[in-house]
Scaffold this motif. Structure first.
Motif, PDB file in Angstrom:
ATOM      1  N   ALA A 110       0.813  -1.217   0.000  1.00  0.00           N
ATOM      2  CA  ALA A 110       0.000   0.000   0.000  1.00  0.00           C
ATOM      3  C   ALA A 110       0.847   1.267   0.000  1.00  0.00           C
ATOM      4  O   ALA A 110       0.461   2.275  -0.596  1.00  0.00           O
ATOM      5  CB  ALA A 110      -0.923   0.001   1.217  1.00  0.00           C
ATOM      6  N   TYR A 111       1.972   1.219   0.687  1.00  0.00           N
ATOM      7  CA  TYR A 111       2.856   2.388   0.819  1.00  0.00           C
ATOM      8  C   TYR A 111       4.297   1.974   0.506  1.00  0.00           C
ATOM      9  O   TYR A 111       5.159   1.975   1.385  1.00  0.00           O
ATOM     10  CB  TYR A 111       2.778   2.949   2.247  1.00  0.00           C
ATOM     11  N   PRO A 112       4.600   1.641  -0.746  1.00  0.00           N
ATOM     12  CA  PRO A 112       5.914   1.062  -1.071  1.00  0.00           C
ATOM     13  C   PRO A 112       7.101   1.988  -0.833  1.00  0.00           C
ATOM     14  O   PRO A 112       8.203   1.512  -0.620  1.00  0.00           O
ATOM     15  CB  PRO A 112       5.782   0.689  -2.545  1.00  0.00           C
ATOM     16  N   ARG A 113       6.898   3.263  -0.826  1.00  0.00           N
ATOM     17  CA  ARG A 113       8.013   4.199  -0.598  1.00  0.00           C
ATOM     18  C   ARG A 113       8.278   4.453   0.881  1.00  0.00           C
ATOM     19  O   ARG A 113       9.144   5.244   1.229  1.00  0.00           O
ATOM     20  CB  ARG A 113       7.722   5.543  -1.285  1.00  0.00           C
ATOM     21  N   LYS A 114       7.560   3.788   1.753  1.00  0.00           N
ATOM     22  CA  LYS A 114       7.683   4.004   3.195  1.00  0.00           C
ATOM     23  C   LYS A 114       8.132   2.734   3.923  1.00  0.00           C
ATOM     24  O   LYS A 114       7.752   2.484   5.059  1.00  0.00           O
ATOM     25  CB  LYS A 114       6.336   4.450   3.782  1.00  0.00           C
ATOM     26  N   LEU A 115       8.959   1.929   3.297  1.00  0.00           N
ATOM     27  CA  LEU A 115       9.318   0.612   3.830  1.00  0.00           C
ATOM     28  C   LEU A 115       9.867   0.681   5.249  1.00  0.00           C
ATOM     29  O   LEU A 115       9.406  -0.040   6.138  1.00  0.00           O
ATOM     30  CB  LEU A 115      10.314  -0.078   2.897  1.00  0.00           C
ATOM     31  N   TRP A 116      10.843   1.521   5.493  1.00  0.00           N
ATOM     32  CA  TRP A 116      11.460   1.572   6.834  1.00  0.00           C
ATOM     33  C   TRP A 116      10.494   2.125   7.866  1.00  0.00           C
ATOM     34  O   TRP A 116      10.480   1.666   9.018  1.00  0.00           O
ATOM     35  CB  TRP A 116      12.760   2.377   6.797  1.00  0.00           C
ATOM     36  N   LEU A 117       9.682   3.067   7.482  1.00  0.00           N
ATOM     37  CA  LEU A 117       8.677   3.599   8.393  1.00  0.00           C
ATOM     38  C   LEU A 117       7.653   2.523   8.750  1.00  0.00           C
ATOM     39  O   LEU A 117       7.219   2.414   9.904  1.00  0.00           O
ATOM     40  CB  LEU A 117       7.987   4.813   7.772  1.00  0.00           C
ATOM     41  N   ILE A 118       7.299   1.715   7.785  1.00  0.00           N
ATOM     42  CA  ILE A 118       6.352   0.621   8.019  1.00  0.00           C
ATOM     43  C   ILE A 118       6.929  -0.380   9.014  1.00  0.00           C
ATOM     44  O   ILE A 118       6.258  -0.782   9.973  1.00  0.00           O
ATOM     45  CB  ILE A 118       5.985  -0.076   6.690  1.00  0.00           C
ATOM     46  N   VAL A 119       8.170  -0.787   8.805  1.00  0.00           N
ATOM     47  CA  VAL A 119       8.802  -1.746   9.717  1.00  0.00           C
ATOM     48  C   VAL A 119       8.867  -1.172  11.123  1.00  0.00           C
ATOM     49  O   VAL A 119       8.517  -1.848  12.099  1.00  0.00           O
ATOM     50  CB  VAL A 119      10.205  -2.147   9.206  1.00  0.00           C
ATOM     51  N   LEU A 120       9.257   0.073  11.247  1.00  0.00           N
ATOM     52  CA  LEU A 120       9.335   0.716  12.559  1.00  0.00           C
ATOM     53  C   LEU A 120       7.957   0.828  13.195  1.00  0.00           C
ATOM     54  O   LEU A 120       7.763   0.472  14.365  1.00  0.00           O
ATOM     55  CB  LEU A 120       9.969   2.105  12.430  1.00  0.00           C
ATOM     56  N   ALA A 121       6.983   1.303  12.444  1.00  0.00           N
ATOM     57  CA  ALA A 121       5.634   1.498  12.988  1.00  0.00           C
ATOM     58  C   ALA A 121       4.999   0.176  13.408  1.00  0.00           C
ATOM     59  O   ALA A 121       4.364   0.102  14.472  1.00  0.00           O
ATOM     60  CB  ALA A 121       4.755   2.211  11.958  1.00  0.00           C
ATOM     61  N   LEU A 122       5.158  -0.862  12.608  1.00  0.00           N
ATOM     62  CA  LEU A 122       4.568  -2.147  12.966  1.00  0.00           C
ATOM     63  C   LEU A 122       5.278  -2.790  14.146  1.00  0.00           C
ATOM     64  O   LEU A 122       4.644  -3.451  14.974  1.00  0.00           O
ATOM     65  CB  LEU A 122       4.531  -3.095  11.762  1.00  0.00           C
ATOM     66  N   SER A 123       6.571  -2.586  14.255  1.00  0.00           N
ATOM     67  CA  SER A 123       7.299  -3.085  15.423  1.00  0.00           C
ATOM     68  C   SER A 123       6.847  -2.351  16.686  1.00  0.00           C
ATOM     69  O   SER A 123       6.654  -2.967  17.742  1.00  0.00           O
ATOM     70  CB  SER A 123       8.812  -2.920  15.235  1.00  0.00           C
TER      71      SER A 123
END
Length: 120
Positions: A52-65
């Motif tokens: 859904a948000y492919p340009r936000k990979l690191w933010l996604i990993v951080l937010a989900l963690s």
């Protein structure tokens, strides 16, 4: 299509929250070990968010963690639940691997281009 994937991603994290805080008797099971279920659930969430948000990979990993770390203590309010740091670790690892897989799928599908993300 992008709206559908984004909606599915947000719905999936809401479902993870719900399943995390319900009493143990209401927790759905697959017959696999709970550790595999935790990992796979968060991998699915990570993949959806990365697609859904492919340009936000690191933010996604951080937010989900962070979400996994915040959701886990909420189990204290549910009967029969027992939060643990190991569960947070498994969920975070699942989210990271799922996000990487989702990113690769989005890239292969051509979703990482000017249609999906702002110009540099």
């Amino acid at each position: 299509m992008r709206r559908v994937i984004r909606g599915a991603a947000w719905l999936s994290i809401a479902i993870v929250l719900l399943v995390t805080i319900v009493p143990i008797g209401f927790r759905p099971t697959t017959g696999l070990s709970p550790n595999i279920e935790r990992f796979c659930a968060m991998a699915s969430v990570g993949a959806l968010f990365a697609a859904a948000y492919p340009r936000k990979l690191w933010l996604i990993v951080l937010a989900l963690s962070l979400a996994a770390a915040l959701f886990e203590p909420l189990q204290f309010i549910a009967a029969g639940r027992h939060p643990s740091l190991r569960d947070v670790e498994l969920k975070s690892l699942g989210a990271a691997i799922g996000a990487a897989v989702g990113y690769v799928i989005a890239f292969a599908a051509g979703a990482i281009n000017s249609r999906w993300s702002p110009a540099p």
